[in-house]
Design a protein around this motif. Structure first.
Motif, PDB file in Angstrom:
ATOM      1  N   ARG A 108       0.834  -1.206   0.000  1.00  0.00           N
ATOM      2  CA  ARG A 108       0.000   0.000   0.000  1.00  0.00           C
ATOM      3  C   ARG A 108       0.871   1.260   0.000  1.00  0.00           C
ATOM      4  N   ILE A 109       1.920   1.263   0.816  1.00  0.00           N
ATOM      5  CA  ILE A 109       2.809   2.423   0.886  1.00  0.00           C
ATOM      6  C   ILE A 109       3.519   2.643  -0.448  1.00  0.00           C
ATOM      7  N   PHE A 110       3.988   1.555  -1.078  1.00  0.00           N
ATOM      8  CA  PHE A 110       4.622   1.696  -2.385  1.00  0.00           C
ATOM      9  C   PHE A 110       3.635   2.218  -3.423  1.00  0.00           C
ATOM     10  N   ASP A 111       2.397   1.702  -3.393  1.00  0.00           N
ATOM     11  CA  ASP A 111       1.375   2.183  -4.334  1.00  0.00           C
ATOM     12  C   ASP A 111       1.098   3.666  -4.131  1.00  0.00           C
ATOM     13  N   GLU A 112       0.975   4.078  -2.875  1.00  0.00           N
ATOM     14  CA  GLU A 112       0.722   5.493  -2.587  1.00  0.00           C
ATOM     15  C   GLU A 112       1.903   6.351  -3.035  1.00  0.00           C
ATOM     16  N   GLY A 113       3.117   5.857  -2.822  1.00  0.00           N
ATOM     17  CA  GLY A 113       4.306   6.591  -3.246  1.00  0.00           C
ATOM     18  C   GLY A 113       4.380   6.704  -4.753  1.00  0.00           C
ATOM     19  N   THR A 114       4.033   5.613  -5.440  1.00  0.00           N
ATOM     20  CA  THR A 114       4.033   5.638  -6.903  1.00  0.00           C
ATOM     21  C   THR A 114       2.993   6.621  -7.420  1.00  0.00           C
TER      22      THR A 114
END
Length: 82
Positions: free
Chosen positions: A62-68
């Motif tokens: 989720r954090i990687f998706d939000e960062g992307t």
């Protein structure tokens, strides 16, 4: 990966081993009961570890998706503002 870990735990059904039928000798029954308890406790601990691991993987994804998504929005803003 998190989904696969959760699915594996779900397919396990139960982490508690059933009590074996009477083996005919008291010492065998005692040994089987000790093994059953140790196995069930160990398996329950691994299930808990797997569930925690799946939660952490889900949070990381989720954090990687939000960062992307944030990076894409920033690049779009840079392109279209110039």
């Amino acid at each position: 990966m998190a989904s696969k870990a959760r699915r594996t735990v779900g397919e396990l059904g139960s982490s508690v081993m059933t009590t074996p039928a009477d083996a005919g000798h008291e010492w065998v029954d005692v040994a089987a009961a000790g093994f059953r308890a140790a196995w069930s406790d160990g398996l329950a601990a691994r299930v808990t570890d797997t569930e925690d691991f799946a939660d952490r993987l889900g949070t990381t994804a989720r954090i990687f998706d939000e960062g992307t998504d944030a990076a894409k929005a920033e690049i779009d803003a840079m392109i279209w503002s110039g």
